[in-house]
Design a protein around this motif. Sequence first.
Motif, mmCIF file in Angstrom:
data_model
loop_
_atom_site.group_PDB
_atom_site.id
_atom_site.type_symbol
_atom_site.label_atom_id
_atom_site.label_comp_id
_atom_site.label_asym_id
_atom_site.label_seq_id
_atom_site.Cartn_x
_atom_site.Cartn_y
_atom_site.Cartn_z
ATOM 1 N N THR A 74 39.280 41.773 39.328
ATOM 2 C CA THR A 74 38.361 41.927 40.456
ATOM 3 C C THR A 74 37.072 42.599 40.005
ATOM 4 O O THR A 74 35.972 42.168 40.361
ATOM 5 C CB THR A 74 39.029 42.725 41.587
ATOM 6 N N ARG A 98 37.624 35.273 40.395
ATOM 7 C CA ARG A 98 38.095 34.753 41.683
ATOM 8 C C ARG A 98 39.609 34.573 41.714
ATOM 9 O O ARG A 98 40.197 34.532 42.784
ATOM 10 C CB ARG A 98 37.417 33.419 41.975
ATOM 11 N N ARG A 99 40.212 34.451 40.507
ATOM 12 C CA ARG A 99 41.652 34.203 40.445
ATOM 13 C C ARG A 99 42.233 34.854 39.203
ATOM 14 O O ARG A 99 41.552 35.055 38.210
ATOM 15 C CB ARG A 99 41.960 32.702 40.364
ATOM 16 N N ASP A 105 44.552 34.312 44.392
ATOM 17 C CA ASP A 105 43.123 34.347 44.679
ATOM 18 C C ASP A 105 42.723 35.797 44.918
ATOM 19 O O ASP A 105 43.443 36.547 45.597
ATOM 20 C CB ASP A 105 42.794 33.498 45.905
ATOM 21 N N THR A 160 39.552 38.635 46.029
ATOM 22 C CA THR A 160 38.329 38.802 46.793
ATOM 23 C C THR A 160 37.363 39.612 45.944
ATOM 24 O O THR A 160 37.647 40.779 45.642
ATOM 25 C CB THR A 160 38.611 39.541 48.125
ATOM 26 N N GLU A 182 32.415 40.616 48.397
ATOM 27 C CA GLU A 182 32.887 39.996 49.635
ATOM 28 C C GLU A 182 33.894 40.855 50.382
ATOM 29 O O GLU A 182 34.374 40.469 51.439
ATOM 30 C CB GLU A 182 33.511 38.637 49.318
ATOM 31 N N GLN A 183 34.239 42.006 49.838
ATOM 32 C CA GLN A 183 35.189 42.886 50.510
ATOM 33 C C GLN A 183 34.496 43.568 51.685
ATOM 34 O O GLN A 183 33.330 43.940 51.605
ATOM 35 C CB GLN A 183 35.736 43.930 49.543
ATOM 36 N N ARG A 184 35.224 43.755 52.763
ATOM 37 C CA ARG A 184 34.698 44.461 53.912
ATOM 38 C C ARG A 184 34.812 45.954 53.690
ATOM 39 O O ARG A 184 35.848 46.430 53.235
ATOM 40 C CB ARG A 184 35.446 44.061 55.179
#
Length: 179
Positions: A119, A124-125, A168, A170, A174-176
């Motif tokens: 990450t 992405r994976r 997959d 994140t 793109e993490q909140r």
Amino acid sequence: MDTEIRTALPGELDAAGELAAAVYLRDGLLTHGERDPYLAELRDARGRAAHGEVLVAAGPAAPGAPPLGTVTFAPPGSALTEVAAGAHEAEFRMLAVSPAARGRGVGEALVRACLDRATALGCRRVVISSLSQMRTAHRLYQRLGFAREPQRDWEPRPGIRLRAFAIDLTPPSEQRHNI
């Protein structure tokens, strides 16, 4: 669990390689036992450290104690990758936990450390391959969100069939974030 997951120190690489070899032998995962050609690769943590990151699970014991577990993280493009493809897939290999440390979350902590590293690199994976008889590991992977990718199953040697799994991720962008 008071276990630290970290990059193996240079003086720990041989012990990490011996642990991986001993676990694979003990668990009957090498077709030819002590004569299996993969045994040398398992023992060669120093070689793996040149192309990836050898992680160890270190317990609260005295310095120099053997690792509780080990895994090799292979970032995108590493010579160690076997099923990862492209700049956005990482892989890990040779997950091994000492029999004395099993059931204490060591394997899960090692896998999570690999996911965190992937990450942080913007992957992405994460994709992996595993022998069909590694059922305990498969349960762990599925519990963490890995799914089978049978189209990536492969044979490193005739008669040695590896099953592929992927998860997959994140990316951090793109993490909140809760404010």
